[in-house]
Design an enzyme around this catalytic site. Structure first.
Site, PDB file in Angstrom:
ATOM      1  CB  SER A  33      -0.877  -3.900  -4.820  1.00 35.51           C
ATOM      2  OG  SER A  33      -1.869  -4.736  -4.033  1.00 35.51           O
ATOM      3  CE  LYS A  70      -5.484  -4.263  -5.226  1.00 34.84           C
ATOM      4  NZ  LYS A  70      -4.181  -4.245  -5.206  1.00 34.84           N
TER       5      LYS A  70
END
Length: 173
Positions: A33, A70
């Site tokens: 991701s 993230k």
């Protein structure tokens, strides 16, 4: 001479243990991701003493109990919108330089789907002590679009340096 080395070890070992356990913490990247910024199986050094800014890469525990890495897109009090791959923070366009190379390669379709904080979290602005996060690989990322904002108490720290594998070593930006 030996006594000198014993004293040095007695002094240094606790110092190194404290640094590793509480200040500079190693974390393994799992998943794709954050690609291409961070690759699966990279090891990063995380620190937990500096302030969180926009575009910092953070390590946190999500509501599902999993640990994620993230990028911070929205800060407390921000209104975040995406329209046709353009990020708007409080109504003003903001460039995402870390996505420049990715968008060039994938310009045949929308990279970040249109969104608005009001639609996603039910509020105009990101609440106090919470952050809106996205993975750099927007098409394969489980992030604030699926689990909402991240509370500051869930943040473990900021990724600062990729140290392994050696050929991918770099300061994280």
């Amino acid at each position: 001479m030996i006594w000198h080395w014993v004293k040095m070890l007695v002094i240094c070992i606790p110092f190194v243990v404290i640094l590793k356990a509480f200040i500079f913490i190693p974390v393994e990247v799992t998943g794709k991701s954050m690609s291409p910024t961070l690759k699966e199986n990279d090891f990063v050094i995380m620190e937990n003493f500096s302030e969180i800014d926009r575009f910092d890469i953070i390590v946190f525990t999500a509501p599902d109990g999993n640990t994620y890495i993230k990028r911070v897109i929205g800060l407390p009090g921000d209104r975040i919108e995406y329209e046709k791959d353009q990020l708007y923070v409080n109504g003003k366009p903001v460039e995402e330089p870390f996505l420049k190379d990715v968008k060039k390669k994938k310009n045949e379709y929308v990279f970040t789907t249109d969104l608005d904080t009001k639609e996603l979290i039910g509020q105009e602005k990101i609440p106090k002590d919470q952050y809106f996060v996205l993975g750099d690989n927007r098409r394969l990322s489980k992030d604030s679009r699926s689990f909402g904002t991240v509370k500051s108490t869930a943040i473990q720290g900021k990724a600062q340096i990729v140290y392994y594998p050696i050929f991918h070593s770099k300061i994280v930006k």
